[in-house]
Scaffold this motif. Structure first.
Motif, PDB file in Angstrom:
ATOM      1  N   ASP A  14     -15.855   2.733  10.502  1.00  0.00           N
ATOM      2  CA  ASP A  14     -17.086   2.158  11.049  1.00  0.00           C
ATOM      3  C   ASP A  14     -16.925   1.749  12.508  1.00  0.00           C
ATOM      4  O   ASP A  14     -17.912   1.618  13.223  1.00  0.00           O
ATOM      5  CB  ASP A  14     -17.499   0.934  10.226  1.00  0.00           C
ATOM      6  CG  ASP A  14     -17.985   1.311   8.834  1.00  0.00           C
ATOM      7  OD1 ASP A  14     -18.492   2.443   8.664  1.00  0.00           O
ATOM      8  OD2 ASP A  14     -17.849   0.476   7.920  1.00  0.00           O
ATOM      9  N   TYR A  15     -15.702   1.488  12.928  1.00  0.00           N
ATOM     10  CA  TYR A  15     -15.433   1.045  14.295  1.00  0.00           C
ATOM     11  C   TYR A  15     -14.479   2.029  14.984  1.00  0.00           C
ATOM     12  O   TYR A  15     -13.286   1.738  15.171  1.00  0.00           O
ATOM     13  CB  TYR A  15     -14.812  -0.357  14.286  1.00  0.00           C
ATOM     14  CG  TYR A  15     -15.673  -1.386  13.603  1.00  0.00           C
ATOM     15  CD1 TYR A  15     -16.737  -1.983  14.273  1.00  0.00           C
ATOM     16  CD2 TYR A  15     -15.442  -1.751  12.275  1.00  0.00           C
ATOM     17  CE1 TYR A  15     -17.540  -2.916  13.646  1.00  0.00           C
ATOM     18  CE2 TYR A  15     -16.243  -2.686  11.642  1.00  0.00           C
ATOM     19  CZ  TYR A  15     -17.288  -3.261  12.330  1.00  0.00           C
ATOM     20  OH  TYR A  15     -18.088  -4.186  11.705  1.00  0.00           O
ATOM     21  N   PRO A  16     -14.986   3.204  15.376  1.00  0.00           N
ATOM     22  CA  PRO A  16     -14.095   4.210  15.981  1.00  0.00           C
ATOM     23  C   PRO A  16     -13.498   3.789  17.318  1.00  0.00           C
ATOM     24  O   PRO A  16     -12.435   4.284  17.700  1.00  0.00           O
ATOM     25  CB  PRO A  16     -14.993   5.442  16.137  1.00  0.00           C
ATOM     26  CG  PRO A  16     -16.385   4.928  16.090  1.00  0.00           C
ATOM     27  CD  PRO A  16     -16.354   3.683  15.256  1.00  0.00           C
ATOM     28  N   ASP A  17     -14.150   2.856  18.012  1.00  0.00           N
ATOM     29  CA  ASP A  17     -13.601   2.405  19.296  1.00  0.00           C
ATOM     30  C   ASP A  17     -12.338   1.569  19.111  1.00  0.00           C
ATOM     31  O   ASP A  17     -11.564   1.396  20.059  1.00  0.00           O
ATOM     32  CB  ASP A  17     -14.646   1.596  20.069  1.00  0.00           C
ATOM     33  CG  ASP A  17     -15.828   2.453  20.496  1.00  0.00           C
ATOM     34  OD1 ASP A  17     -15.659   3.689  20.604  1.00  0.00           O
ATOM     35  OD2 ASP A  17     -16.913   1.895  20.715  1.00  0.00           O
ATOM     36  N   ASP A  18     -12.126   1.046  17.899  1.00  0.00           N
ATOM     37  CA  ASP A  18     -10.942   0.232  17.623  1.00  0.00           C
ATOM     38  C   ASP A  18      -9.733   1.067  17.202  1.00  0.00           C
ATOM     39  O   ASP A  18      -8.651   0.526  16.992  1.00  0.00           O
ATOM     40  CB  ASP A  18     -11.247  -0.793  16.530  1.00  0.00           C
ATOM     41  CG  ASP A  18     -12.206  -1.874  17.001  1.00  0.00           C
ATOM     42  OD1 ASP A  18     -12.462  -1.945  18.221  1.00  0.00           O
ATOM     43  OD2 ASP A  18     -12.708  -2.640  16.156  1.00  0.00           O
ATOM     44  N   VAL A  19      -9.903   2.367  17.051  1.00  0.00           N
ATOM     45  CA  VAL A  19      -8.792   3.231  16.664  1.00  0.00           C
ATOM     46  C   VAL A  19      -7.857   3.392  17.861  1.00  0.00           C
ATOM     47  O   VAL A  19      -8.279   3.745  18.955  1.00  0.00           O
ATOM     48  CB  VAL A  19      -9.309   4.612  16.192  1.00  0.00           C
ATOM     49  CG1 VAL A  19      -8.138   5.558  15.944  1.00  0.00           C
ATOM     50  CG2 VAL A  19     -10.153   4.469  14.947  1.00  0.00           C
ATOM     51  N   PRO A  38      -9.377  -4.136  10.953  1.00  0.00           N
ATOM     52  CA  PRO A  38      -9.007  -4.564   9.596  1.00  0.00           C
ATOM     53  C   PRO A  38     -10.044  -4.198   8.531  1.00  0.00           C
ATOM     54  O   PRO A  38      -9.679  -3.934   7.384  1.00  0.00           O
ATOM     55  CB  PRO A  38      -8.869  -6.088   9.728  1.00  0.00           C
ATOM     56  CG  PRO A  38      -8.536  -6.305  11.160  1.00  0.00           C
ATOM     57  CD  PRO A  38      -9.253  -5.223  11.925  1.00  0.00           C
ATOM     58  N   GLU A  39     -11.312  -4.157   8.894  1.00  0.00           N
ATOM     59  CA  GLU A  39     -12.350  -3.786   7.929  1.00  0.00           C
ATOM     60  C   GLU A  39     -12.284  -2.310   7.562  1.00  0.00           C
ATOM     61  O   GLU A  39     -12.780  -1.907   6.510  1.00  0.00           O
ATOM     62  CB  GLU A  39     -13.734  -4.114   8.490  1.00  0.00           C
ATOM     63  CG  GLU A  39     -14.005  -5.589   8.636  1.00  0.00           C
ATOM     64  CD  GLU A  39     -15.393  -5.873   9.174  1.00  0.00           C
ATOM     65  OE1 GLU A  39     -16.282  -5.012   9.028  1.00  0.00           O
ATOM     66  OE2 GLU A  39     -15.577  -6.958   9.740  1.00  0.00           O
ATOM     67  N   ARG A  41      -9.392  -0.510   7.373  1.00  0.00           N
ATOM     68  CA  ARG A  41      -8.088  -0.124   6.850  1.00  0.00           C
ATOM     69  C   ARG A  41      -8.178   0.496   5.454  1.00  0.00           C
ATOM     70  O   ARG A  41      -7.527   1.492   5.165  1.00  0.00           O
ATOM     71  CB  ARG A  41      -7.157  -1.323   6.831  1.00  0.00           C
ATOM     72  CG  ARG A  41      -5.701  -0.907   6.846  1.00  0.00           C
ATOM     73  CD  ARG A  41      -4.817  -2.052   7.110  1.00  0.00           C
ATOM     74  NE  ARG A  41      -4.457  -2.601   5.797  1.00  0.00           N
ATOM     75  CZ  ARG A  41      -3.827  -3.720   5.614  1.00  0.00           C
ATOM     76  NH1 ARG A  41      -3.503  -4.460   6.620  1.00  0.00           N
ATOM     77  NH2 ARG A  41      -3.513  -4.124   4.405  1.00  0.00           N
ATOM     78  N   GLY A  42      -9.034  -0.048   4.619  1.00  0.00           N
ATOM     79  CA  GLY A  42      -9.205   0.500   3.274  1.00  0.00           C
ATOM     80  C   GLY A  42      -9.763   1.912   3.286  1.00  0.00           C
ATOM     81  O   GLY A  42      -9.407   2.742   2.447  1.00  0.00           O
ATOM     82  N   LYS A  43     -10.636   2.200   4.234  1.00  0.00           N
ATOM     83  CA  LYS A  43     -11.206   3.549   4.341  1.00  0.00           C
ATOM     84  C   LYS A  43     -10.164   4.557   4.768  1.00  0.00           C
ATOM     85  O   LYS A  43     -10.185   5.708   4.336  1.00  0.00           O
ATOM     86  CB  LYS A  43     -12.367   3.549   5.329  1.00  0.00           C
ATOM     87  CG  LYS A  43     -13.548   2.765   4.840  1.00  0.00           C
ATOM     88  CD  LYS A  43     -14.649   2.745   5.858  1.00  0.00           C
ATOM     89  CE  LYS A  43     -15.787   1.883   5.333  1.00  0.00           C
ATOM     90  NZ  LYS A  43     -16.826   1.689   6.299  1.00  0.00           N
ATOM     91  N   VAL A  44      -9.262   4.142   5.634  1.00  0.00           N
ATOM     92  CA  VAL A  44      -8.221   5.047   6.121  1.00  0.00           C
ATOM     93  C   VAL A  44      -7.156   5.260   5.046  1.00  0.00           C
ATOM     94  O   VAL A  44      -6.617   6.361   4.913  1.00  0.00           O
ATOM     95  CB  VAL A  44      -7.591   4.515   7.427  1.00  0.00           C
ATOM     96  CG1 VAL A  44      -6.421   5.366   7.866  1.00  0.00           C
ATOM     97  CG2 VAL A  44      -8.637   4.463   8.528  1.00  0.00           C
ATOM     98  N   ILE A  45      -6.878   4.242   4.262  1.00  0.00           N
ATOM     99  CA  ILE A  45      -5.874   4.372   3.207  1.00  0.00           C
ATOM    100  C   ILE A  45      -6.462   5.106   2.001  1.00  0.00           C
ATOM    101  O   ILE A  45      -5.828   5.975   1.427  1.00  0.00           O
ATOM    102  CB  ILE A  45      -5.326   2.987   2.809  1.00  0.00           C
ATOM    103  CG1 ILE A  45      -4.563   2.396   3.994  1.00  0.00           C
ATOM    104  CG2 ILE A  45      -4.439   3.089   1.577  1.00  0.00           C
ATOM    105  CD1 ILE A  45      -4.129   0.973   3.814  1.00  0.00           C
TER     106      ILE A  45
END
Length: 77
Positions: A14-19, A38-39, A41-45
């Motif tokens: 949801d926050y691609p600028d934080d990658v 941190p919000e 992280r679950g989507k990436v895992i």
């Protein structure tokens, strides 16, 4: 490799600028440290780590043809 990881991860979050990706390299290995919001992280895992495993598989496969060093992908926040 960093661009490959970003291309895979940014559409998932949801926050691609934080990658952010940092590289830690020595003579025998390369570690790509993937930082996400941190919000996200679950989507990436993913469930039972399936998405993270898929990301690592793609990066390992691409890296094997690119260089001979052992490659790791760590997901951090």
């Amino acid at each position: 490799m960093q661009q490959l990881i970003e291309t895979i991860v940014k559409p998932l979050v949801d926050y691609p600028d934080d990658v952010r990706i940092e590289t830690d390299e020595n003579s025998s290995r390369i570690v790509y440290k993937l930082f996400v919001n941190p919000e996200d992280r679950g989507k990436v895992i993913g469930k039972q780590g399936r998405v993270a495993k898929a990301i690592r598989t793609i990066v390992y496969s691409a890296a094997s043809g690119y260089h001979k060093k052992k490659t790791y992908v760590d997901i951090l926040d």
